[in-house]
Design a protein around this motif. Structure first.
Motif, PDB file in Angstrom:
ATOM      1  N   CYS A  14       0.814  -1.160   0.151  1.00  0.00           N
ATOM      2  CA  CYS A  14       0.044  -0.222   0.032  1.00  0.00           C
ATOM      3  C   CYS A  14       0.968   1.384  -0.054  1.00  0.00           C
ATOM      4  O   CYS A  14       1.713   1.262   0.763  1.00  0.00           O
ATOM      5  CB  CYS A  14      -1.078  -0.032   1.313  1.00  0.00           C
ATOM      6  SG  CYS A  14      -1.875   1.557   1.427  1.00  0.00           S
ATOM      7  N   ILE A  15       0.613   2.188  -0.823  1.00  0.00           N
ATOM      8  CA  ILE A  15       1.110   3.635  -1.189  1.00  0.00           C
ATOM      9  C   ILE A  15       0.414   4.554  -0.566  1.00  0.00           C
ATOM     10  O   ILE A  15       0.598   5.728  -0.593  1.00  0.00           O
ATOM     11  CB  ILE A  15       1.610   3.670  -2.400  1.00  0.00           C
ATOM     12  CG1 ILE A  15       0.520   3.741  -3.510  1.00  0.00           C
ATOM     13  CG2 ILE A  15       2.658   2.518  -2.860  1.00  0.00           C
ATOM     14  CD1 ILE A  15       0.894   4.137  -4.673  1.00  0.00           C
ATOM     15  N   GLY A  16      -0.751   4.250  -0.079  1.00  0.00           N
ATOM     16  CA  GLY A  16      -1.587   5.386   0.787  1.00  0.00           C
ATOM     17  C   GLY A  16      -2.054   6.203  -0.536  1.00  0.00           C
ATOM     18  O   GLY A  16      -2.465   7.350  -0.100  1.00  0.00           O
ATOM     19  N   SER A  17      -2.407   5.806  -1.566  1.00  0.00           N
ATOM     20  CA  SER A  17      -3.068   6.586  -2.708  1.00  0.00           C
ATOM     21  C   SER A  17      -4.466   7.237  -2.070  1.00  0.00           C
ATOM     22  O   SER A  17      -4.931   8.179  -2.620  1.00  0.00           O
ATOM     23  CB  SER A  17      -2.913   5.920  -3.873  1.00  0.00           C
ATOM     24  OG  SER A  17      -4.185   4.886  -4.000  1.00  0.00           O
ATOM     25  N   SER A  19      -7.123   5.857  -3.147  1.00  0.00           N
ATOM     26  CA  SER A  19      -8.128   5.146  -3.988  1.00  0.00           C
ATOM     27  C   SER A  19      -9.178   4.516  -3.326  1.00  0.00           C
ATOM     28  O   SER A  19     -10.359   4.806  -3.931  1.00  0.00           O
ATOM     29  CB  SER A  19      -7.294   4.866  -5.017  1.00  0.00           C
ATOM     30  OG  SER A  19      -8.122   4.133  -6.166  1.00  0.00           O
ATOM     31  N   CYS A  20      -8.683   3.613  -2.641  1.00  0.00           N
ATOM     32  CA  CYS A  20      -9.910   2.540  -2.193  1.00  0.00           C
ATOM     33  C   CYS A  20     -10.651   3.456  -1.155  1.00  0.00           C
ATOM     34  O   CYS A  20     -12.086   3.260  -1.318  1.00  0.00           O
ATOM     35  CB  CYS A  20      -9.125   1.415  -1.431  1.00  0.00           C
ATOM     36  SG  CYS A  20      -7.960   2.013  -0.067  1.00  0.00           S
ATOM     37  N   VAL A  30      -7.496   5.857   5.086  1.00  0.00           N
ATOM     38  CA  VAL A  30      -6.292   5.696   5.126  1.00  0.00           C
ATOM     39  C   VAL A  30      -5.686   6.728   6.172  1.00  0.00           C
ATOM     40  O   VAL A  30      -6.228   7.766   6.450  1.00  0.00           O
ATOM     41  CB  VAL A  30      -5.504   6.494   3.661  1.00  0.00           C
ATOM     42  CG1 VAL A  30      -3.932   6.612   3.611  1.00  0.00           C
ATOM     43  CG2 VAL A  30      -6.069   5.875   2.500  1.00  0.00           C
ATOM     44  N   VAL A  36      -3.371   2.058   4.579  1.00  0.00           N
ATOM     45  CA  VAL A  36      -4.974   1.641   4.350  1.00  0.00           C
ATOM     46  C   VAL A  36      -5.570   0.935   5.761  1.00  0.00           C
ATOM     47  O   VAL A  36      -4.584   0.147   6.535  1.00  0.00           O
ATOM     48  CB  VAL A  36      -5.196   0.903   3.332  1.00  0.00           C
ATOM     49  CG1 VAL A  36      -4.579  -0.753   3.303  1.00  0.00           C
ATOM     50  CG2 VAL A  36      -6.542   0.687   3.155  1.00  0.00           C
ATOM     51  N   CYS A  56      -6.886  -0.561  -7.092  1.00  0.00           N
ATOM     52  CA  CYS A  56      -5.761  -0.347  -6.171  1.00  0.00           C
ATOM     53  C   CYS A  56      -4.662  -0.349  -7.144  1.00  0.00           C
ATOM     54  O   CYS A  56      -4.388  -1.202  -7.711  1.00  0.00           O
ATOM     55  CB  CYS A  56      -5.505  -1.280  -5.217  1.00  0.00           C
ATOM     56  SG  CYS A  56      -4.069  -0.989  -4.144  1.00  0.00           S
ATOM     57  N   PRO A  57      -3.519   0.846  -7.313  1.00  0.00           N
ATOM     58  CA  PRO A  57      -2.833   0.999  -7.893  1.00  0.00           C
ATOM     59  C   PRO A  57      -1.769  -0.157  -7.780  1.00  0.00           C
ATOM     60  O   PRO A  57      -0.812  -0.318  -8.612  1.00  0.00           O
ATOM     61  CB  PRO A  57      -2.141   2.460  -8.012  1.00  0.00           C
ATOM     62  CG  PRO A  57      -2.709   2.830  -6.657  1.00  0.00           C
ATOM     63  CD  PRO A  57      -4.000   2.041  -6.257  1.00  0.00           C
ATOM     64  N   THR A  58      -1.443  -0.725  -6.731  1.00  0.00           N
ATOM     65  CA  THR A  58      -0.448  -1.545  -6.325  1.00  0.00           C
ATOM     66  C   THR A  58      -0.782  -2.871  -6.081  1.00  0.00           C
ATOM     67  O   THR A  58      -0.121  -3.589  -5.610  1.00  0.00           O
ATOM     68  CB  THR A  58       0.362  -0.976  -5.073  1.00  0.00           C
ATOM     69  OG1 THR A  58      -0.366  -0.963  -4.233  1.00  0.00           O
ATOM     70  CG2 THR A  58       0.988   0.284  -5.417  1.00  0.00           C
ATOM     71  N   ALA A  60      -2.706  -3.869  -3.645  1.00  0.00           N
ATOM     72  CA  ALA A  60      -2.432  -4.049  -2.266  1.00  0.00           C
ATOM     73  C   ALA A  60      -3.675  -4.754  -1.658  1.00  0.00           C
ATOM     74  O   ALA A  60      -3.417  -5.056  -0.198  1.00  0.00           O
ATOM     75  CB  ALA A  60      -2.060  -2.870  -1.469  1.00  0.00           C
TER      76      ALA A  60
END
Ligand code: SF4
Length: 69
Positions: A14-17, A19-20, A30, A36, A56-58, A60
């Protein structure tokens, strides 16, 4: 027949975007450290949860679709 869903976050990925959390705020948030958190129950079949996991972009978030009884 009832199925149960769960989501397993991978905090290494998780990169903390956020988005979720944007897509399904009832389930994801987040925290201040950019990780997350699950903040609510995952309703089986919830399309927003499915979308959040897919987007989720990564990658995760892992959706576990449990079988019903
Ligand atoms: S969408 Fe993925 S990377 Fe972004 S906060 Fe959620 S779990 Fe983390």
């Amino acid at each position: 027949v009832s199925a149960s869903w769960a989501v397993e976050p991978d905090w290494e990925r998780c990169i903390g975007s956020g988005s979720c959390a944007f897509t399904a705020p009832e389930v994801f948030d987040v925290d201040d450290s950019g990780a997350v958190q699950l903040v609510g129950p995952v309703i089986a079949g919830d399309p927003l949860v499915q979308l959040a996991v897919e987007n989720c972009p990564t990658g995760a978030l892992r959706l576990i679709q449990g079988g019903g009884a």
